[in-house]
Motif scaffolding. Structure first.
Motif, PDB file in Angstrom:
ATOM      1  N   ILE A 299       0.828  -1.163   0.103  1.00  0.00           N
ATOM      2  CA  ILE A 299      -0.030  -0.117  -0.034  1.00  0.00           C
ATOM      3  C   ILE A 299       0.940   1.116   0.022  1.00  0.00           C
ATOM      4  N   PHE A 300       0.580   2.086  -0.734  1.00  0.00           N
ATOM      5  CA  PHE A 300       1.308   3.467  -0.806  1.00  0.00           C
ATOM      6  C   PHE A 300       0.566   4.600  -0.108  1.00  0.00           C
ATOM      7  N   PHE A 301       1.368   5.246   0.548  1.00  0.00           N
ATOM      8  CA  PHE A 301       0.893   6.677   1.249  1.00  0.00           C
ATOM      9  C   PHE A 301       1.961   7.678   0.847  1.00  0.00           C
ATOM     10  N   THR A 302       1.449   8.759   0.264  1.00  0.00           N
ATOM     11  CA  THR A 302       2.227   9.866   0.014  1.00  0.00           C
ATOM     12  C   THR A 302       1.598  11.301   1.071  1.00  0.00           C
ATOM     13  N   SER A 303       0.755  10.917   1.812  1.00  0.00           N
ATOM     14  CA  SER A 303      -0.143  12.132   2.457  1.00  0.00           C
ATOM     15  C   SER A 303      -0.303  11.688   3.880  1.00  0.00           C
ATOM     16  N   PRO A 304       0.068  12.258   4.942  1.00  0.00           N
ATOM     17  CA  PRO A 304      -0.357  11.978   6.433  1.00  0.00           C
ATOM     18  C   PRO A 304      -1.885  12.180   6.623  1.00  0.00           C
ATOM     19  N   VAL A 305      -2.458  13.081   5.798  1.00  0.00           N
ATOM     20  CA  VAL A 305      -3.953  12.960   6.127  1.00  0.00           C
ATOM     21  C   VAL A 305      -4.592  11.620   5.631  1.00  0.00           C
TER      22      VAL A 305
ATOM     23  N   ILE B 192       2.351   7.568  11.841  1.00  0.00           N
ATOM     24  CA  ILE B 192       0.805   7.316  11.983  1.00  0.00           C
ATOM     25  C   ILE B 192       0.846   5.964  11.661  1.00  0.00           C
ATOM     26  N   LEU B 193       1.295   5.616  10.701  1.00  0.00           N
ATOM     27  CA  LEU B 193       1.310   3.908  10.229  1.00  0.00           C
ATOM     28  C   LEU B 193       2.077   2.963  11.166  1.00  0.00           C
ATOM     29  N   GLU B 194       3.416   3.591  11.603  1.00  0.00           N
ATOM     30  CA  GLU B 194       4.237   2.607  12.450  1.00  0.00           C
ATOM     31  C   GLU B 194       3.473   2.221  13.615  1.00  0.00           C
ATOM     32  N   SER B 195       2.608   3.219  14.164  1.00  0.00           N
ATOM     33  CA  SER B 195       1.749   3.031  15.325  1.00  0.00           C
ATOM     34  C   SER B 195       0.810   1.953  15.435  1.00  0.00           C
ATOM     35  N   CYS B 196       0.498   1.398  13.985  1.00  0.00           N
ATOM     36  CA  CYS B 196      -0.358   0.236  13.670  1.00  0.00           C
ATOM     37  C   CYS B 196       0.363  -0.893  13.577  1.00  0.00           C
ATOM     38  N   ASP B 197       1.709  -0.865  13.730  1.00  0.00           N
ATOM     39  CA  ASP B 197       2.662  -2.107  13.549  1.00  0.00           C
ATOM     40  C   ASP B 197       2.739  -2.514  12.090  1.00  0.00           C
ATOM     41  N   PHE B 198       2.711  -1.610  11.200  1.00  0.00           N
ATOM     42  CA  PHE B 198       2.912  -2.119   9.869  1.00  0.00           C
ATOM     43  C   PHE B 198       4.549  -2.152   9.525  1.00  0.00           C
ATOM     44  N   GLU B 199       4.604  -2.813   8.766  1.00  0.00           N
ATOM     45  CA  GLU B 199       6.268  -2.984   8.238  1.00  0.00           C
ATOM     46  C   GLU B 199       6.139  -1.882   7.293  1.00  0.00           C
TER      47      GLU B 199
ATOM     48  N   ALA C 252      -2.872   8.842   5.441  1.00  0.00           N
ATOM     49  CA  ALA C 252      -2.680   7.753   6.288  1.00  0.00           C
ATOM     50  C   ALA C 252      -3.492   7.694   7.533  1.00  0.00           C
ATOM     51  N   ASP C 253      -3.754   9.011   8.033  1.00  0.00           N
ATOM     52  CA  ASP C 253      -4.647   8.907   9.248  1.00  0.00           C
ATOM     53  C   ASP C 253      -6.043   8.392   9.084  1.00  0.00           C
ATOM     54  N   ILE C 254      -6.532   8.839   8.003  1.00  0.00           N
ATOM     55  CA  ILE C 254      -7.914   8.268   7.733  1.00  0.00           C
ATOM     56  C   ILE C 254      -7.821   6.663   7.657  1.00  0.00           C
ATOM     57  N   PHE C 255      -6.974   6.229   6.961  1.00  0.00           N
ATOM     58  CA  PHE C 255      -6.763   4.821   6.804  1.00  0.00           C
ATOM     59  C   PHE C 255      -6.453   4.181   7.976  1.00  0.00           C
ATOM     60  N   ALA C 256      -5.632   4.601   8.871  1.00  0.00           N
ATOM     61  CA  ALA C 256      -5.279   3.972  10.064  1.00  0.00           C
ATOM     62  C   ALA C 256      -6.413   4.144  10.902  1.00  0.00           C
ATOM     63  N   LYS C 257      -7.224   4.953  11.139  1.00  0.00           N
ATOM     64  CA  LYS C 257      -8.396   4.998  11.915  1.00  0.00           C
ATOM     65  C   LYS C 257      -9.581   4.070  11.521  1.00  0.00           C
ATOM     66  N   ARG C 258      -9.663   4.092  10.226  1.00  0.00           N
ATOM     67  CA  ARG C 258     -10.940   2.915   9.629  1.00  0.00           C
ATOM     68  C   ARG C 258     -10.164   1.495   9.817  1.00  0.00           C
ATOM     69  N   PHE C 259      -8.955   1.363   9.571  1.00  0.00           N
ATOM     70  CA  PHE C 259      -8.408  -0.020   9.715  1.00  0.00           C
ATOM     71  C   PHE C 259      -8.487  -0.353  10.955  1.00  0.00           C
ATOM     72  N   SER C 260      -8.456   0.496  12.029  1.00  0.00           N
ATOM     73  CA  SER C 260      -8.406   0.104  13.487  1.00  0.00           C
ATOM     74  C   SER C 260      -9.880  -0.284  13.770  1.00  0.00           C
ATOM     75  N   GLU C 261     -10.610   0.604  13.535  1.00  0.00           N
ATOM     76  CA  GLU C 261     -12.248   0.454  13.607  1.00  0.00           C
ATOM     77  C   GLU C 261     -12.763  -0.992  13.283  1.00  0.00           C
ATOM     78  N   MET C 262     -12.389  -1.234  11.887  1.00  0.00           N
ATOM     79  CA  MET C 262     -12.577  -2.540  11.232  1.00  0.00           C
ATOM     80  C   MET C 262     -11.950  -3.931  11.811  1.00  0.00           C
ATOM     81  N   ASP C 263     -11.109  -3.458  12.539  1.00  0.00           N
ATOM     82  CA  ASP C 263     -10.062  -4.354  13.002  1.00  0.00           C
ATOM     83  C   ASP C 263      -9.373  -5.168  11.805  1.00  0.00           C
TER      84      ASP C 263
END
Length: 264
Positions: free
Chosen positions: A72-78, A108-115, A80-91
Motif C-alpha cells: 500500500i502506498f501513502f504520500t499524505s499524512p491525511v 501514523i502507520l508505524e503506530s499500527c505496527d505495519f512494516e 494515512a490518518d484516515i486509513f489508520a483509523k478506519r483500519f483499526s475500527e474494522m479490526d
C-alpha cells in the motif's frame, strides 16, 4: 545524516542584511516560529484545509480484502490518518508492505505496527519509487490511498509494470479569509509590504492565486518547499526565487534563513 533538531533556531546576521517580511501560506507552526526567531516579520495565512470524504465505502471494501494486495502506498499524512483509523475500527489485517512518503505519515502507520518502507531524505513520490528496486513492483498489485487532488505520480510511474488501485479518501477545500482580514491582505499585497511568500503545496499556490491574483504587483518573491510546488507557482507567473531541497518544514526554514543571509 544527522537528525535535525526541530527546536533549533537559525538567527540571521542582521548586520549584513535586512529583515524580510514573509507571508506564509500555512497555519502558524514551527516554520513560522523559526523565521520569526531569525528576525523576519511573518504573517500566516491558512488558505486550505482537508475534509474526509463523506462516503468511505470504497475504502472499507478494500480494507476487507487487503490481502489481495502486495503493498500500500501513502504520500499524505491525511490519507494515512484516515486509513489508520478506519483500519483499526474494522479490526483490519495486512501482512504486506507499506510504502510511505513523509515523516508524519510514517509515524501514523508505524503506530499500527505495519512494516513501513520509508526514506528520510526522500521528498517526492518519484524519489520513493526510485529508491526501491524495480523488480519489487513488477507484476504485483498495490493500493494507493490518496486525496482527490493527488498528482497520481505513483500509478503513472508504475503503469505497465504493476496494477495500482486508487482510493481517494479526502478532499482539499479553500479556507478563505473574509471581511477586514481579506481587505487588509489585499492592501498589503498591492503596497508590496511583503518581500516573500512561502508555499507548501500546489493547492496552496492555487488557492492564493484565485484570491489575490489581481492584487499582485509582480515584485513579491516566492519560496517553495519542493520542486512540484515550485513548478505550480511558476506556471502562475510567481517569481520563484528559492526552492527548498527538502520537504521537511524545519529544513525549509533553515534553507530559507541561510538564503536570506546570503542573498538579501
Amino acid at each position: 545524516m544527522s537528525k535535525i533538531d526541530e527546536n533549533r533556531s537559525f538567527p540571521l546576521d542582521n548586520d549584513r542584511m535586512k529583515r524580510p517580511s514573509v507571508l506564509v501560506i500555512r497555519k502558524k507552526g514551527r516554520f513560522s516560529e523559526l523565521l520569526g526567531e531569525a528576525g523576519c516579520t511573518v504573517v500566516d495565512l491558512d488558505l486550505i484545509r482537508t475534509k474526509t470524504l463523506g462516503d468511505l465505502t470504497n475504502l472499507d471494501q478494500k480494507i476487507v480484502k487487503l490481502d489481495d494486495y502486495d503493498g500500500i502506498f501513502f504520500t499524505s499524512p491525511v490519507a494515512a490518518d484516515i486509513f489508520a483509523k478506519r483500519f483499526s475500527e474494522m479490526d483490519g489485517r495486512f501482512s504486506g508492505k507499506i510504502y510511505v512518503l513523509g515523516k508524519r505519515a510514517r509515524k501514523i502507520l508505524e503506530s499500527c505496527d505495519f512494516e513501513v518502507i520509508f526514506g528520510e531524505t526522500l521528498n517526492t513520490a518519484a524519489d520513493l519509487l526510485g529508491s526501491i528496486e524495480s523488480s519489487e513492483f513488477t507484476g504485483k498489485k498495490f493500493l494507493f490511498i490518496r486525496g482527490q487532488r493527488s498528482l497520481r505520480t505513483i500509478p503513472k510511474l508504475l503503469s505497465g509494470r504493476a496494477q495500482v488501485d486508487e482510493v481517494p479518501v479526502y478532499k482539499t477545500v479553500e479556507n478563505c479569509p473574509v471581511g477586514e482580514q481579506l481587505s487588509l491582505l489585499k492592501q498589503q499585497l498591492r503596497s508590496d509590504e511583503f518581500d516573500w511568500i512561502c508555499f507548501f503545496s500546489p493547492s496552496g499556490v492555487e488557492a492564493f492565486y484565485n484570491l489575490f491574483a489581481a492584487d499582485l504587483t509582480g515584485n513579491i518573491k516566492a519560496a517553495a518547499i519542493g520542486v512540484t510546488t515550485a513548478k505550480k507557482a511558476a506556471s502562475l507567473n510567481f517569481k520563484v526565487s528559492a526552492v527548498s531541497p527538502s520537504a521537511n518544514a524545519v529544513k525549509f526554514a533553515q534553507y530559507l534563513v541561510e538564503y536570506f543571509e546570503k542573498n538579501e
